[in-house]
Design a protein around this motif. Structure first.
Motif, mmCIF file in Angstrom:
data_model
loop_
_atom_site.group_PDB
_atom_site.id
_atom_site.type_symbol
_atom_site.label_atom_id
_atom_site.label_comp_id
_atom_site.label_asym_id
_atom_site.label_seq_id
_atom_site.Cartn_x
_atom_site.Cartn_y
_atom_site.Cartn_z
ATOM 1 N N PRO A 272 0.800 -1.235 0.000
ATOM 2 C CA PRO A 272 0.000 0.000 0.000
ATOM 3 C C PRO A 272 0.829 1.280 0.000
ATOM 4 C CG PRO A 272 -0.549 -1.370 1.911
ATOM 5 C CD PRO A 272 0.384 -2.158 1.063
ATOM 6 N N VAL A 273 1.949 1.264 0.748
ATOM 7 C CA VAL A 273 2.754 2.503 0.793
ATOM 8 C C VAL A 273 3.315 2.800 -0.602
ATOM 9 C CG1 VAL A 273 4.867 3.559 1.726
ATOM 10 C CG2 VAL A 273 3.297 2.381 3.251
ATOM 11 N N SER A 274 3.842 1.773 -1.271
ATOM 12 C CA SER A 274 4.382 1.999 -2.615
ATOM 13 C C SER A 274 3.267 2.441 -3.552
ATOM 14 C CB SER A 274 5.010 0.731 -3.187
ATOM 15 O OG SER A 274 5.943 0.241 -2.302
ATOM 16 N N THR A 275 2.086 1.833 -3.403
ATOM 17 C CA THR A 275 0.958 2.239 -4.267
ATOM 18 C C THR A 275 0.665 3.715 -4.058
ATOM 19 O OG1 THR A 275 0.029 0.060 -3.955
ATOM 20 C CG2 THR A 275 -1.456 1.721 -4.820
ATOM 21 N N LEU A 276 0.558 4.126 -2.783
ATOM 22 C CA LEU A 276 0.203 5.522 -2.488
ATOM 23 C C LEU A 276 1.267 6.478 -3.018
ATOM 24 C CD1 LEU A 276 -1.232 5.282 1.128
ATOM 25 C CD2 LEU A 276 -2.476 5.751 -0.972
ATOM 26 N N LEU A 277 2.531 6.117 -2.812
ATOM 27 C CA LEU A 277 3.587 7.019 -3.263
ATOM 28 C C LEU A 277 3.674 7.042 -4.788
ATOM 29 C CD1 LEU A 277 6.303 6.321 -0.554
ATOM 30 C CD2 LEU A 277 4.605 8.115 -0.613
ATOM 31 N N GLY A 278 3.487 5.856 -5.387
ATOM 32 C CA GLY A 278 3.544 5.778 -6.849
ATOM 33 C C GLY A 278 2.426 6.571 -7.505
ATOM 34 N N LEU A 279 1.312 6.697 -6.803
ATOM 35 C CA LEU A 279 0.167 7.431 -7.376
ATOM 36 C C LEU A 279 0.342 8.942 -7.299
ATOM 37 C CD1 LEU A 279 -2.835 5.316 -6.063
ATOM 38 C CD2 LEU A 279 -2.167 5.649 -8.422
ATOM 39 N N GLN A 280 1.359 9.379 -6.554
ATOM 40 C CA GLN A 280 1.556 10.821 -6.389
ATOM 41 C C GLN A 280 1.707 11.545 -7.725
ATOM 42 O OE1 GLN A 280 1.275 13.001 -3.915
ATOM 43 N NE2 GLN A 280 0.362 11.180 -3.032
ATOM 44 N N ASN A 281 2.453 10.916 -8.633
ATOM 45 C CA ASN A 281 2.677 11.523 -9.951
ATOM 46 C C ASN A 281 1.322 11.836 -10.600
ATOM 47 O OD1 ASN A 281 3.578 12.250 -12.440
ATOM 48 N ND2 ASN A 281 4.858 10.453 -12.765
ATOM 49 N N TYR A 282 0.434 10.832 -10.543
ATOM 50 C CA TYR A 282 -0.886 11.025 -11.139
ATOM 51 C C TYR A 282 -1.673 12.103 -10.391
ATOM 52 C CZ TYR A 282 -5.752 10.378 -12.260
ATOM 53 O OH TYR A 282 -7.049 10.622 -12.617
ATOM 54 N N TYR A 283 -1.629 12.020 -9.039
ATOM 55 C CA TYR A 283 -2.427 12.980 -8.270
ATOM 56 C C TYR A 283 -1.937 14.410 -8.462
ATOM 57 C CZ TYR A 283 -5.385 9.534 -6.127
ATOM 58 O OH TYR A 283 -6.339 8.555 -5.944
ATOM 59 N N THR A 284 -0.621 14.591 -8.582
ATOM 60 C CA THR A 284 -0.116 15.957 -8.817
ATOM 61 C C THR A 284 -0.680 16.476 -10.141
ATOM 62 O OG1 THR A 284 1.886 15.309 -7.685
ATOM 63 C CG2 THR A 284 2.005 17.328 -8.967
ATOM 64 N N ARG A 285 -0.630 15.625 -11.174
ATOM 65 C CA ARG A 285 -1.159 16.039 -12.480
ATOM 66 C C ARG A 285 -2.665 16.299 -12.391
ATOM 67 N NH1 ARG A 285 2.622 14.688 -16.687
ATOM 68 N NH2 ARG A 285 4.445 13.916 -15.596
ATOM 69 N N ALA A 286 -3.356 15.434 -11.642
ATOM 70 C CA ALA A 286 -4.807 15.597 -11.515
ATOM 71 C C ALA A 286 -5.136 16.902 -10.782
ATOM 72 C CB ALA A 286 -5.406 14.408 -10.791
ATOM 73 N N PHE A 287 -4.340 17.240 -9.741
ATOM 74 C CA PHE A 287 -4.589 18.491 -9.009
ATOM 75 C C PHE A 287 -4.336 19.694 -9.904
ATOM 76 C CE2 PHE A 287 -4.386 16.123 -4.910
ATOM 77 C CZ PHE A 287 -5.606 16.585 -4.423
ATOM 78 N N VAL A 288 -3.258 19.604 -10.703
ATOM 79 C CA VAL A 288 -2.955 20.704 -11.626
ATOM 80 C C VAL A 288 -4.096 20.848 -12.630
ATOM 81 C CG1 VAL A 288 -1.406 21.438 -13.490
ATOM 82 C CG2 VAL A 288 -0.455 20.582 -11.355
ATOM 83 N N ALA A 289 -4.527 19.703 -13.196
ATOM 84 C CA ALA A 289 -5.619 19.733 -14.178
ATOM 85 C C ALA A 289 -6.880 20.304 -13.537
ATOM 86 C CB ALA A 289 -5.882 18.330 -14.700
ATOM 87 N N ASN A 290 -7.147 19.858 -12.313
ATOM 88 C CA ASN A 290 -8.336 20.322 -11.604
ATOM 89 C C ASN A 290 -8.284 21.839 -11.398
ATOM 90 O OD1 ASN A 290 -10.763 19.856 -10.295
ATOM 91 N ND2 ASN A 290 -9.758 19.926 -8.307
ATOM 92 N N GLY A 291 -7.086 22.322 -11.016
ATOM 93 C CA GLY A 291 -6.913 23.757 -10.800
ATOM 94 C C GLY A 291 -7.134 24.539 -12.087
ATOM 95 N N ARG A 292 -6.599 23.993 -13.190
ATOM 96 C CA ARG A 292 -6.740 24.687 -14.482
ATOM 97 C C ARG A 292 -8.205 24.716 -14.913
ATOM 98 N NH1 ARG A 292 -3.172 24.778 -18.746
ATOM 99 N NH2 ARG A 292 -4.568 23.434 -19.898
ATOM 100 N N ILE A 293 -8.889 23.588 -14.708
ATOM 101 C CA ILE A 293 -10.307 23.536 -15.094
ATOM 102 C C ILE A 293 -11.101 24.497 -14.209
ATOM 103 C CG2 ILE A 293 -12.326 22.055 -15.341
ATOM 104 C CD1 ILE A 293 -10.273 19.713 -15.722
ATOM 105 N N ALA A 294 -10.749 24.526 -12.915
ATOM 106 C CA ALA A 294 -11.458 25.427 -11.992
ATOM 107 C C ALA A 294 -11.253 26.873 -12.430
ATOM 108 C CB ALA A 294 -10.937 25.225 -10.575
ATOM 109 N N THR A 295 -10.011 27.237 -12.767
ATOM 110 C CA THR A 295 -9.733 28.613 -13.204
ATOM 111 C C THR A 295 -10.521 28.927 -14.473
ATOM 112 O OG1 THR A 295 -7.502 28.184 -12.433
ATOM 113 C CG2 THR A 295 -7.827 30.224 -13.662
ATOM 114 N N PHE A 296 -10.522 27.959 -15.391
ATOM 115 C CA PHE A 296 -11.230 28.153 -16.659
ATOM 116 C C PHE A 296 -12.726 28.404 -16.414
ATOM 117 C CE2 PHE A 296 -13.738 26.119 -20.076
ATOM 118 C CZ PHE A 296 -13.316 26.864 -21.164
ATOM 119 N N LEU A 297 -13.320 27.528 -15.576
ATOM 120 C CA LEU A 297 -14.759 27.677 -15.313
ATOM 121 C C LEU A 297 -15.045 28.961 -14.543
ATOM 122 C CD1 LEU A 297 -15.849 24.019 -14.514
ATOM 123 C CD2 LEU A 297 -16.439 25.361 -16.515
#
Ligand SMILES: Nc1ncnc2c1ncn2[C@@H]1O[C@H](COP(=O)(O)OP(=O)(O)OP(=O)(O)O)[C@@H](O)[C@H]1O
Length: 547
Positions: A272-297
């Motif tokens: 689980p720890v490796s899974t959580l840490l490995g997912l960070q790359n995706y979550y960082t991108r998802a947060f950035v995408a979310n922020g950009r979409i939020a700004t756009f809307l």
């Protein structure tokens, strides 16, 4: 932007608890057998083991399905929200936002398509981690605290590095927006680029190539950092294992007999720890995408989106008069732009008039047409439709008009409420527009094939006339027609449409045909400088072009 449905999230968390408990049960039994411990349910352990597996499987299936449904709902609802706000946006806002930004945002939304798997992995990993840590506490409080401290250190390190990577991912997305702009140039300017080696070389090498190389370097840098972090945490866990195996027993924080369950649990935690840490790359991108979409809307929301979109069947009124009082419009200045001011324009248009709008390049004809058709909201003045002021209900006003713009677009599908097949009006219009020999039959596909420029404008005219709106607006429609059809258009078609009661406002440079208009209105520097009633006196077309 991604409005979370908290009830759904809570529900998912609740299901993940028994789900993880079952997984933990499996681990617990294996651990007990491996360590040879006597446990309280030793009697039917084998049966219990298989029952837990069956229950865990069933619950997992239910859990995964819920997650898939939940995340895809989230994606598509938000995708629809983006296009809904795009639908409500004005032409001016669209011009300001730029198409490349919209492509970028759509790409950002697509990132969430990976969410079902990642979300399910995250919830399961989190639950397993919590359960393992609880079990650690049951075994030995002190040792558990050491493990928690080490995990806490890893998490803090992640948060610290992630913060720095966040900015990099953000600039990566902005570079992608710039990339879409160049891709647009490469596709739309394909012919020009084929004809010009220097342009083509510079675009591909210095803009597209450079952008991709920069993105590659940035991506590699981000990837390397995440890789280093993952390795660091993996080896950090090995380090923890060493501490549990050698140091904790040596300093009497852990008894020798507790070491094996600790190690088994630690082995279970590594997953689980490796899974959580490995997912960070995706979550960082998802947060950035979310922020950009939020700004756009948010930007879309802050722009005046108060237009009321009417149902297509709202009844239109006769247009007996259109009145423009002190209409002004100015483009907002951007770097390098000199701002253009239209107006003030005062104008009365009555039903059935054929009005030609003339003027030199950049005199403001198209800007006026955009105000006239309600696509631009004037910055000042008032518009009246049949003596009723047009307020915020631009859409109702616009529905009274049909327009063919210089860059007309023929849709790839029929978005209208009528069908072309067996449509008598369509068949007649094909003949009127001399396209009955070009369009083979009345099938939809035949109407949406590739046409020449002039034919495409004639097709656009057919679709415009099918709409049957009282006002027809044309921006240099005849410019692409051959001399024969141009003559036919001014001498036959326009008078025929006038006879049918249509009000026609056409931007044109064809001075040989000005006599077929009721009025010729000339623009210069954004103002009406001439407004001539054609029937009243002979037109001196040469003097019309003088400044
Ligand atoms: N989206 C825009 N943003 C900023 N300025 C613009 C924009 N569109 C047009 N302009 C400017 O407004 C002025 C009027 O342009 P407009 O397109 O209305 O002229 P026009 O009379 O239709 O010209 P043409 O005969 O060349 O089509 C020009 O100086 C142009 O550069």
């Amino acid at each position: 932007m991604f409005k979370p449905d908290w009830k759904q999230i809570l529900f998912l968390c609740l299901i993940s608890i028994p789900n993880s408990l079952f997984t933990f049960g499996i681990l617990f039994i294996i651990n007990s057998i491996v360590t040879g411990k006597n446990i309280f349910i030793s009697a039917d352990l084998d049966k219990l083991f298989f029952v837990i597996i069956a229950l865990s499987f069933g619950l997992n299936l239910f859990f995964q399905r819920k997650i898939v449904g939940f995340t895809f709902n989230l994606i598509y609802e938000n995708e629809i929200r983006i296009f809904q706000s795009l639908r409500q946006t004005s032409l001016k806002q669209l011009e300001t936002i730029g198409p490349e930004r919209i492509y970028g945002i759509v790409e950002d939304v697509r990132l969430f398509a990976y969410m079902p798997g990642f979300l399910s992995a995250t919830l399961s990993a989190l639950m397993s981690l919590i359960i393992c840590l609880t079990y650690y506490f049951i075994l030995s409080v002190k040792a558990a605290l050491v493990v928690i401290l080490l995990i806490g250190f890893l998490v803090l390190l992640y948060v610290f590095i992630n913060k720095r990577l966040f900015q990099r991912v953000l600039s990566l997305r902005s570079m992608n927006d710039a990339y879409f702009k160049v891709v647009d140039d490469a596709i739309k300017g394909f012919k020009e680029l084929k004809m010009n080696t220097i342009k083509s070389h510079n675009l591909f090498e210095h803009f597209l190539g450079r952008n991709r190389r920069e993105v590659r370097d940035l991506e590699t840098g981000i990837g390397n950092r995440y890789l280093a972090l993952n390795l660091f945490s993996q080896y950090g866990l090995y380090l923890m294992m060493g501490i549990i195996l050698f140091i904790l027993p040596a300093v009497h924080l852990l008894q020798q007999k507790e070491v094996i369950p600790f190690v088994v649990l630690l082995l279970f935690i590594i997953g689980p720890v490796s899974t959580l840490l490995g997912l960070q790359n995706y979550y960082t991108r998802a947060f950035v995408a979310n922020g950009r979409i939020a700004t756009f809307l948010e930007e879309m929301k802050n722009l005046p989106l108060n237009e009321i979109v009417h149902e297509p069947l709202t009844a239109l009124s006769e247009v007996s008069a259109l009145r423009f009082e002190n209409i002004t419009y100015h483009y907002e200045s951007r770097i390098g732009d000199s701002t253009f001011h239209l107006g003030p324009v005062d104008l009365n248009i009555t039903k059935g008039e054929t009005i030609f709008i003339i003027g030199g390049n950049g005199s403001g004809k198209s800007t006026f047409i955009n105000c006239l058709t309600g696509l631009y909201k004037p910055t000042g003045g008032r518009i009246f439709l049949n003596d009723q002021e047009v307020g915020n209900d631009d859409q109702y006003y616009r529905n009274h008009m049909t327009a063919i713009f210089t860059d007309n677009h023929l849709f790839s599908r029929n978005y209208d409420n009528y069908s072309l097949e067996g449509n008598k009006k369509y068949e007649r219009l094909l003949k009127v527009m001399k396209l009955d020999n070009v369009v083979a039959d009345d099938r939809e596909e035949s109407a949406r094939r590739k046409f020449s420029k002039g034919q495409s404008k004639r097709m656009a005219m057919i679709f415009a006339l099918m709409e049957d709106a009282p006002v027809l607006v044309l921006d240099e429609w005849a410019a692409d027609q051959d001399p024969y059809f141009r003559k036919y258009f001014y001498e036959k078609l326009l008078p025929e449409l006038k006879k049918q009661g249509k009000t026609i406002i056409a931007v044109t440079h064809d001075d040989a045909y000005f006599k077929y208009a009721d009025r010729v209105i000339k623009f210069d520097y954004g103002k009406i400088v001439r407004d001539i009633q054609v029937n009243e006196k002979p037109l001196e077309t040469e003097t019309l072009w003088e400044l």
